[in-house]
Design an enzyme around this catalytic site. Structure first.
Site, PDB file in Angstrom:
ATOM      1  N   CYS A 117       2.105  -0.569  -5.266  1.00  0.00           N
ATOM      2  CA  CYS A 117       1.144  -1.530  -5.810  1.00  0.00           C
ATOM      3  C   CYS A 117       0.087  -1.914  -4.783  1.00  0.00           C
ATOM      4  O   CYS A 117      -0.978  -2.417  -5.149  1.00  0.00           O
ATOM      5  CB  CYS A 117       1.866  -2.778  -6.316  1.00  0.00           C
ATOM      6  SG  CYS A 117       2.772  -3.683  -5.046  1.00  0.00           S
ATOM      7  N   SER A 162       2.242  -3.652   5.737  1.00  0.00           N
ATOM      8  CA  SER A 162       2.448  -4.208   4.401  1.00  0.00           C
ATOM      9  C   SER A 162       1.815  -5.585   4.269  1.00  0.00           C
ATOM     10  O   SER A 162       1.610  -6.290   5.262  1.00  0.00           O
ATOM     11  CB  SER A 162       3.943  -4.321   4.097  1.00  0.00           C
ATOM     12  OG  SER A 162       4.564  -3.061   4.102  1.00  0.00           O
ATOM     13  N   GLU A 173       8.476  -6.009   5.080  1.00  0.00           N
ATOM     14  CA  GLU A 173       9.181  -5.884   3.792  1.00  0.00           C
ATOM     15  C   GLU A 173       9.913  -4.543   3.740  1.00  0.00           C
ATOM     16  O   GLU A 173       9.365  -3.506   4.109  1.00  0.00           O
ATOM     17  CB  GLU A 173       8.203  -6.033   2.627  1.00  0.00           C
ATOM     18  CG  GLU A 173       7.026  -5.075   2.665  1.00  0.00           C
ATOM     19  CD  GLU A 173       7.097  -4.043   1.564  1.00  0.00           C
ATOM     20  OE1 GLU A 173       8.165  -3.947   0.948  1.00  0.00           O
ATOM     21  OE2 GLU A 173       6.104  -3.337   1.350  1.00  0.00           O
ATOM     22  N   GLN A 219      11.082  -2.804   1.119  1.00  0.00           N
ATOM     23  CA  GLN A 219      10.892  -1.918  -0.034  1.00  0.00           C
ATOM     24  C   GLN A 219      10.050  -0.692   0.302  1.00  0.00           C
ATOM     25  O   GLN A 219      10.265   0.388  -0.239  1.00  0.00           O
ATOM     26  CB  GLN A 219      10.232  -2.677  -1.188  1.00  0.00           C
ATOM     27  CG  GLN A 219      11.117  -3.717  -1.840  1.00  0.00           C
ATOM     28  CD  GLN A 219      10.951  -5.082  -1.195  1.00  0.00           C
ATOM     29  OE1 GLN A 219      10.346  -5.192  -0.130  1.00  0.00           O
ATOM     30  NE2 GLN A 219      11.477  -6.115  -1.834  1.00  0.00           N
ATOM     31  N   GLN A 224      10.318   3.355  -0.738  1.00  0.00           N
ATOM     32  CA  GLN A 224       9.239   4.000  -1.484  1.00  0.00           C
ATOM     33  C   GLN A 224       8.735   5.244  -0.757  1.00  0.00           C
ATOM     34  O   GLN A 224       8.417   6.258  -1.384  1.00  0.00           O
ATOM     35  CB  GLN A 224       8.103   3.000  -1.701  1.00  0.00           C
ATOM     36  CG  GLN A 224       8.475   1.878  -2.661  1.00  0.00           C
ATOM     37  CD  GLN A 224       7.491   0.716  -2.612  1.00  0.00           C
ATOM     38  OE1 GLN A 224       6.857   0.460  -1.583  1.00  0.00           O
ATOM     39  NE2 GLN A 224       7.361   0.002  -3.715  1.00  0.00           N
ATOM     40  N   GLY A 258       8.784  -6.490 -17.455  1.00  0.00           N
ATOM     41  CA  GLY A 258       9.214  -5.379 -16.622  1.00  0.00           C
ATOM     42  C   GLY A 258      10.658  -5.577 -16.197  1.00  0.00           C
ATOM     43  O   GLY A 258      11.238  -6.653 -16.417  1.00  0.00           O
ATOM     44  N   ALA A 259      11.243  -4.554 -15.591  1.00  0.00           N
ATOM     45  CA  ALA A 259      12.638  -4.667 -15.153  1.00  0.00           C
ATOM     46  C   ALA A 259      12.875  -3.910 -13.857  1.00  0.00           C
ATOM     47  O   ALA A 259      13.998  -3.525 -13.558  1.00  0.00           O
ATOM     48  CB  ALA A 259      13.578  -4.153 -16.244  1.00  0.00           C
TER      49      ALA A 259
END
Length: 443
Positions: free
Chosen positions: A56, A113, A118, A120, A124, A193-194
């Site tokens: 994103c 970031s 972070e 995540q 990714q 979203g999930a």
């Protein structure tokens, strides 16, 4: 071959432009294969290695290719996003060699970031590598770059407190909601979203015990699983326009290529709510919520870019952790640059070995013929050794003899370093031109 990174992120491009270059996991393999096909047509040299990291906050194309392919790569990416190459250049960064490696290491470590440290992004990046590998575009050079990126990131997280003093995007959303509503225990929250980001947002909001929570997702089963974890209601995504008015806060993050929540749906929801405010957070790229919604008086809409100021808070401890991390990264960069430089000499080393093997085979054939004619072993060995010596030195001595005085000193230093380990005999190099008695002994 060179390594370069071409990309745009939250610091160089607005969210709407980033949305043009967002790729889903399913799109990565065909996109990478299309990139390779485009850049291997015509007279362009070599087959490029490629991987795409798309989140994103960033889209980055990592390549291992000849330097002259940098501009074609930029033009290809601009075409994929439907913008001109000059427009993309204005918002993109192009890094090569050590700078590209430094960037990859910083990204993997969370230093580049929006939320410092972070975790995540590392997952990714690993997923991006798996997709490139499956597409057949990864290659050994990029494989080495990314494996070193993962190793550096692991060391950064182990040896420093990076990320300890930062807050997540989800936590920032809760902070903003707390500024708008007097008591978060009285609000109703809808998550659209999930995925991982929504799960994190639900975790943070759940800790504030809101009056009610609901999850809307395209796949009902996945939405139900997430909803059950937080005691929330699961609703169909198709029912969202009719039920939007029920919620005081909406947090959305899906992989949809088009907005899911339009201006008309929000206007109708506000009318039913008698213009009680709605707090909305759009964490998706491309946007899940039409940007025109922000113009409505009773809507407080925030995008990922709007949250950047909140997540950038930190203090002295955070700065110290960054300095430690940068030192670790710099060591990794130097190691990778050294490896890349060595890799560039591989064709030369292979050619030298092949030439030496050819000489050896030729001299062995000659020696066997001499032995077959009855020559003594000592004479044959002497001839073999002289033959190898002459072949090994002929090219070097010929270059020394043919070089002009200005080149000779530098060439002599190189030859000395290679053959004599730096011990240049006295008077081996003279500033004047060649003397009359210069000759190639034994050649």
């Amino acid at each position: 071959m060179s390594v370069f990174a071409l990309g745009l992120n939250h610091t160089t491009a607005p969210v709407d432009l980033r949305g043009r270059f967002a790729f889903t996991l399913e799109q990565l393999a065909p996109t990478l294969q299309g990139f390779r096909e485009r850049l291997t047509t015509g007279q362009r040299p070599g087959t490029p290695e490629a991987a795409i990291l798309s989140t994103c906050n960033r889209t980055e194309l990592y390549c291992a290719a000849e330097p002259q392919l940098v501009r074609p790569a930029l033009e290809w990416l601009a075409g994929v996003g439907g913008v001109g190459a000059d427009t993309l250049s204005h918002h993109a960064y192009m890094l090569e060699g050590g700078e590209a490696a430094r960037h990859a290491f910083r990204v993997a470590s969370g230093l580049d970031s929006m939320v410092l440290g972070e975790p995540q992004i590392l997952g990714q990046m690993k997923q991006a590598v798996r997709e490139a590998d499956a597409a057949g575009t990864l290659g050994s050079t990029l494989h080495q770059l990314f494996q070193r990126s993962f190793a550096v990131a692991k060391e950064v997280r182990t040896a420093t407190e990076i990320g300890t003093h930062s807050i997540s995007m989800a936590a920032a959303a809760v902070r903003l909601a707390a500024q708008l509503f007097e008591d978060l225990r009285e609000i109703r929250v809808l998550f659209v979203g999930a995925g991982e980001m929504i799960e994190l947002a639900a975790t943070h909001f759940s800790a504030r015990a809101p009056a009610r929570m609901a999850v809307a997702n395209r796949t009902l089963e996945r939405g139900e699983r997430l909803a059950s974890r937080f005691g929330a209601e699961s609703i169909r995504l198709s029912d969202l326009p009719q039920r939007l008015h029920e919620f005081d806060a909406v947090v959305s993050c899906t992989a949809s290529s088009l907005p899911l929540i339009g201006l008309g749906a929000v206007e109708r929801a506000l009318k039913v709510r008698r213009h009680r405010p709605i707090f909305m957070v759009d964490l998706a790229v491309p946007r899940d919520i039409e940007p025109e919604v922000a113009r409505l008086d009773d809507v407080y809409l925030y995008t990922v870019d709007d949250l950047s100021a909140i997540v950038q808070s930190g203090g002295e401890k955070r700065l110290a952790a960054v300095a430690q991390a940068e030192a670790i990264i710099e060591t990794g960069v130097q190691s990778f640059v050294h490896w890349l430089g060595q890799r560039g000499t591989v064709p030369l080393i292979q050619a030298l070995n092949a030439q030496a093997d050819s000489w050896r085979e030729n001299e062995l054939v000659r020696a066997r013929k001499l032995l077959a004619r009855g020559e003594s072993v000592d004479a044959v060995l002497d001839a073999l050794s002289r033959g190898l010596t002459q072949k090994m030195l002929h090219g070097t001595l010929a270059e020394l003899h043919a070089s002009d005085p200005a080149q000779r000193a530098q060439l002599a230093t190189t030859v000395s370093r290679l053959f004599l380990r730096g011990a240049i005999p006295p008077d081996a190099v003279r500033p004047s031109g060649p003397r009359e008695d210069d000759h190639l002994d034994g050649v």
